[in-house]
Design an enzyme around this catalytic site. Sequence first.
Site, mmCIF file in Angstrom:
data_model
loop_
_atom_site.group_PDB
_atom_site.id
_atom_site.type_symbol
_atom_site.label_atom_id
_atom_site.label_comp_id
_atom_site.label_asym_id
_atom_site.label_seq_id
_atom_site.Cartn_x
_atom_site.Cartn_y
_atom_site.Cartn_z
ATOM 1 N N CYS A 127 0.713 -1.407 -0.136
ATOM 2 C CA CYS A 127 -0.080 -0.004 -0.071
ATOM 3 C C CYS A 127 0.807 1.292 0.001
ATOM 4 O O CYS A 127 0.538 2.317 -0.990
ATOM 5 C CB CYS A 127 -0.953 -0.064 1.157
ATOM 6 S SG CYS A 127 -0.177 0.116 2.786
ATOM 7 N N HIS B 117 -2.778 0.689 6.674
ATOM 8 C CA HIS B 117 -3.166 0.677 5.495
ATOM 9 C C HIS B 117 -3.409 2.070 4.854
ATOM 10 O O HIS B 117 -4.041 2.811 5.698
ATOM 11 C CB HIS B 117 -4.381 -0.237 5.036
ATOM 12 C CG HIS B 117 -4.524 -0.637 3.624
ATOM 13 N ND1 HIS B 117 -3.713 -1.516 2.866
ATOM 14 C CD2 HIS B 117 -5.519 0.009 2.836
ATOM 15 C CE1 HIS B 117 -4.078 -1.563 1.635
ATOM 16 N NE2 HIS B 117 -5.245 -0.817 1.712
ATOM 17 N N HIS C 114 -6.137 1.789 -4.100
ATOM 18 C CA HIS C 114 -5.288 1.502 -3.042
ATOM 19 C C HIS C 114 -4.571 -0.103 -3.558
ATOM 20 O O HIS C 114 -5.207 -0.506 -4.577
ATOM 21 C CB HIS C 114 -5.814 1.193 -1.937
ATOM 22 C CG HIS C 114 -6.757 0.141 -1.799
ATOM 23 N ND1 HIS C 114 -6.489 -1.061 -0.931
ATOM 24 C CD2 HIS C 114 -8.043 -0.044 -2.319
ATOM 25 C CE1 HIS C 114 -7.582 -1.857 -1.069
ATOM 26 N NE2 HIS C 114 -8.492 -1.327 -1.959
#
Length: 348
Positions: free
Chosen positions: A258, A307, A319
């Site tokens: 990420c 994240h 993402h």
Amino acid sequence: MKKRQLALSLGTIVGGTFLYQASAEASASTVQVKAGDTLWSLSTKYHTTVEALKSVNKLSSNTIHIGQTLSIPSASTSQPSNKEEKPSAPATGSTYKVQSGDTLWKVATRFNMNVEELKRLNALSSNIIYINQTLKVNGSNSASTPTTSKPAETPSKDANGTYKVQRGDSLSKIASTFHMSVSELKQINGLTSNTIYVNQQLKVSKSSQTTRPTKKPSTSTPSTSNGTLNVSQMISDAKRYIGVPYKWGGTTPSGFDCSGFIYYVMKQQISTTRYTTAGYWSVSTPVSNPQPGDLVFFNTYSSGPTHMGIYLGNRQFIHAGSSTGVTIASLDNSYWSKRYLGAKRFSK
């Protein structure tokens, strides 16, 4: 005589118990999911298939979680091949059969296409594909053995300053050829997406633009997030990598995690540090009402931000997910809404 029969009976029971335990151990081995694991990486590691893993564990999606215990199918269930198969060329020159380990991005790259074009051609609404699925492709197989031929001529523009799109072209490729930016190419052609088509005529010269639109400041979408990042280009660059697989610690189009995905997208415009998710959180400024280009953060497996993604507007963000690769998701999704920490604007 009775003693002999008793001994035989006991031997049968013990032997049967041993065989049952051996059989159970052979077919019921398990593994605990670790950070970075995906169904595909586990299927490769244990010589099985994603579908076999999903079937034996009764999974309805490809999502798995850290700490989750998965059963590994026995050899008789998954029937692995001892020889790695190489992707075959399309059977008819216009179709391709999906192989183990393929992703939309991987197939698109092999046939000199982009992911959006491949999805449009096959009427796909998501990035999920399956082994042995037949996909329509309209590019040449870049993985096949090259034939001896003359070097390809450098694309050229005509007298009117326009260029006809060829098979395998993308906006970034054309922009690079004619020393332009993708944003500039889209602007002079009035494009609102990165999708282009074979034989489409594109203006590739600033002088071919009859009137240059005046840039007006937007009240809702900032043109930059910190005075150096162009948000439109940032989002455009990010969407180019939809379908790229997840890779723990990855920072290149062969695989992203990420924060590595954010770093790579920003690096296309500025010189920046490779931060972790927690690092981006600490150097960015909180915003109460996120705008396109802002960073959104989530708590997925431990305390604090673990994240992140890039906010696109309309409560959508892009993402690199551990089970999806690079994809677009919604903040209203039940999984993400419960784990949302907030939005910040990158300021370094």
